[in-house]
Write a protein that holds these residues in place. Sequence first.
Motif, PDB file in Angstrom:
ATOM      1  N   ARG A  32       0.838  -1.210   0.000  1.00 23.65           N
ATOM      2  CA  ARG A  32       0.000   0.000   0.000  1.00 23.65           C
ATOM      3  C   ARG A  32       0.870   1.257   0.000  1.00 23.65           C
ATOM      4  O   ARG A  32       0.678   2.166  -0.803  1.00 23.65           O
ATOM      5  CB  ARG A  32      -0.932   0.013   1.211  1.00 23.65           C
ATOM      6  N   LEU A  33       1.839   1.294   0.916  1.00 24.57           N
ATOM      7  CA  LEU A  33       2.661   2.489   1.078  1.00 24.57           C
ATOM      8  C   LEU A  33       3.596   2.730  -0.102  1.00 24.57           C
ATOM      9  O   LEU A  33       3.742   3.867  -0.556  1.00 24.57           O
ATOM     10  CB  LEU A  33       3.491   2.393   2.368  1.00 24.57           C
ATOM     11  N   ARG A  34       4.215   1.679  -0.611  1.00 20.87           N
ATOM     12  CA  ARG A  34       5.236   1.847  -1.652  1.00 20.87           C
ATOM     13  C   ARG A  34       4.692   1.788  -3.072  1.00 20.87           C
ATOM     14  O   ARG A  34       5.258   2.398  -3.973  1.00 20.87           O
ATOM     15  CB  ARG A  34       6.317   0.784  -1.480  1.00 20.87           C
ATOM     16  N   PHE A  35       3.582   1.011  -3.260  1.00 18.51           N
ATOM     17  CA  PHE A  35       3.114   0.777  -4.629  1.00 18.51           C
ATOM     18  C   PHE A  35       1.644   1.125  -4.834  1.00 18.51           C
ATOM     19  O   PHE A  35       1.076   0.857  -5.892  1.00 18.51           O
ATOM     20  CB  PHE A  35       3.383  -0.676  -5.026  1.00 18.51           C
ATOM     21  N   ARG A  90      -1.065  -7.935 -12.312  1.00 22.00           N
ATOM     22  CA  ARG A  90      -1.674  -7.240 -11.175  1.00 22.00           C
ATOM     23  C   ARG A  90      -1.515  -7.918  -9.814  1.00 22.00           C
ATOM     24  O   ARG A  90      -1.776  -7.284  -8.808  1.00 22.00           O
ATOM     25  CB  ARG A  90      -3.175  -7.063 -11.425  1.00 22.00           C
ATOM     26  N   VAL A  91      -1.140  -9.175  -9.762  1.00 18.38           N
ATOM     27  CA  VAL A  91      -1.173  -9.909  -8.491  1.00 18.38           C
ATOM     28  C   VAL A  91       0.219 -10.392  -8.094  1.00 18.38           C
ATOM     29  O   VAL A  91       0.918 -11.004  -8.901  1.00 18.38           O
ATOM     30  CB  VAL A  91      -2.139 -11.120  -8.580  1.00 18.38           C
ATOM     31  N   ILE A  92       0.589 -10.111  -6.851  1.00 25.42           N
ATOM     32  CA  ILE A  92       1.819 -10.653  -6.258  1.00 25.42           C
ATOM     33  C   ILE A  92       1.399 -11.420  -5.011  1.00 25.42           C
ATOM     34  O   ILE A  92       0.558 -10.959  -4.238  1.00 25.42           O
ATOM     35  CB  ILE A  92       2.833  -9.542  -5.913  1.00 25.42           C
ATOM     36  N   ASP A 138      -5.884  -3.480  -7.427  1.00 27.00           N
ATOM     37  CA  ASP A 138      -5.521  -2.070  -7.539  1.00 27.00           C
ATOM     38  C   ASP A 138      -4.013  -1.853  -7.706  1.00 27.00           C
ATOM     39  O   ASP A 138      -3.540  -0.717  -7.680  1.00 27.00           O
ATOM     40  CB  ASP A 138      -6.058  -1.258  -6.356  1.00 27.00           C
ATOM     41  N   LEU A 139      -3.253  -2.918  -7.920  1.00 25.66           N
ATOM     42  CA  LEU A 139      -1.834  -2.778  -8.246  1.00 25.66           C
ATOM     43  C   LEU A 139      -1.759  -2.456  -9.736  1.00 25.66           C
ATOM     44  O   LEU A 139      -2.122  -3.290 -10.572  1.00 25.66           O
ATOM     45  CB  LEU A 139      -1.082  -4.073  -7.935  1.00 25.66           C
ATOM     46  N   SER A 140      -1.328  -1.250 -10.064  1.00 32.63           N
ATOM     47  CA  SER A 140      -1.267  -0.857 -11.478  1.00 32.63           C
ATOM     48  C   SER A 140      -0.182  -1.663 -12.190  1.00 32.63           C
ATOM     49  O   SER A 140       0.737  -2.197 -11.551  1.00 32.63           O
ATOM     50  CB  SER A 140      -0.965   0.636 -11.604  1.00 32.63           C
ATOM     51  N   LYS A 146       7.518  -2.384 -11.229  1.00 30.40           N
ATOM     52  CA  LYS A 146       8.513  -1.928 -10.249  1.00 30.40           C
ATOM     53  C   LYS A 146       8.633  -2.912  -9.083  1.00 30.40           C
ATOM     54  O   LYS A 146       9.718  -3.221  -8.618  1.00 30.40           O
ATOM     55  CB  LYS A 146       8.129  -0.555  -9.706  1.00 30.40           C
ATOM     56  N   ALA A 147       7.490  -3.392  -8.595  1.00 32.94           N
ATOM     57  CA  ALA A 147       7.471  -4.241  -7.398  1.00 32.94           C
ATOM     58  C   ALA A 147       7.941  -5.666  -7.669  1.00 32.94           C
ATOM     59  O   ALA A 147       8.661  -6.247  -6.851  1.00 32.94           O
ATOM     60  CB  ALA A 147       6.066  -4.266  -6.799  1.00 32.94           C
TER      61      ALA A 147
END
Length: 193
Positions: A32-35, A90-92, A138-140, A146-147
Amino acid sequence: MKNPTHDALLLIALLPEAPLRERIRALKEEMRLRFGAAHALKSPAHLTLQMPFRASSSERAGLVRHLEVFARREPGFEIQLSGFDAFPPRVIFIRVLDHEPIIGLHARLRTILLEEAGLAEETTTREIHPHVTIATRDLSETAFLKAWPEFQARGFEASFRVRSLFLLQHSGKSWEPFREFPFRGAEAPGNSI
């Protein structure tokens, strides 16, 4: 099912013990905070056995009875978590090493849901890929790119004993444990839900 606005939204899952759930929550918070991906924070760390479905209060009461009987017949087992994997873009998620005990449990559960609890064929989850999500929806795609290289290289090791399954209910904002169903030989519910 009658009026969907009066039906509960439910999901059946396996939950790790509270300390491991907190460790995983910290990873979700990092996402949430970083991505900018906060959606995974709307549920406790879990492995889904039955995707979300709706049930009236009377259907839920019947389901609870069937799940109590089902769980009492099931033996506990160990789940080993190791590293991260992804469903691009979108999913990690945290990887589960041995899928077989979970897939077997899911198959037996699906039979009960169809034959005894009366869930419709199209409502039940046919196949599962056991994993513990830390970022979803909601992970673009940009944030994923990047992540993912970072998480792909990052270590994560944990294990937990599965002693029960859980019925979760959606509150309108998040998934909350509604009921715990202990497996054969397990103590009374004690997973600190």
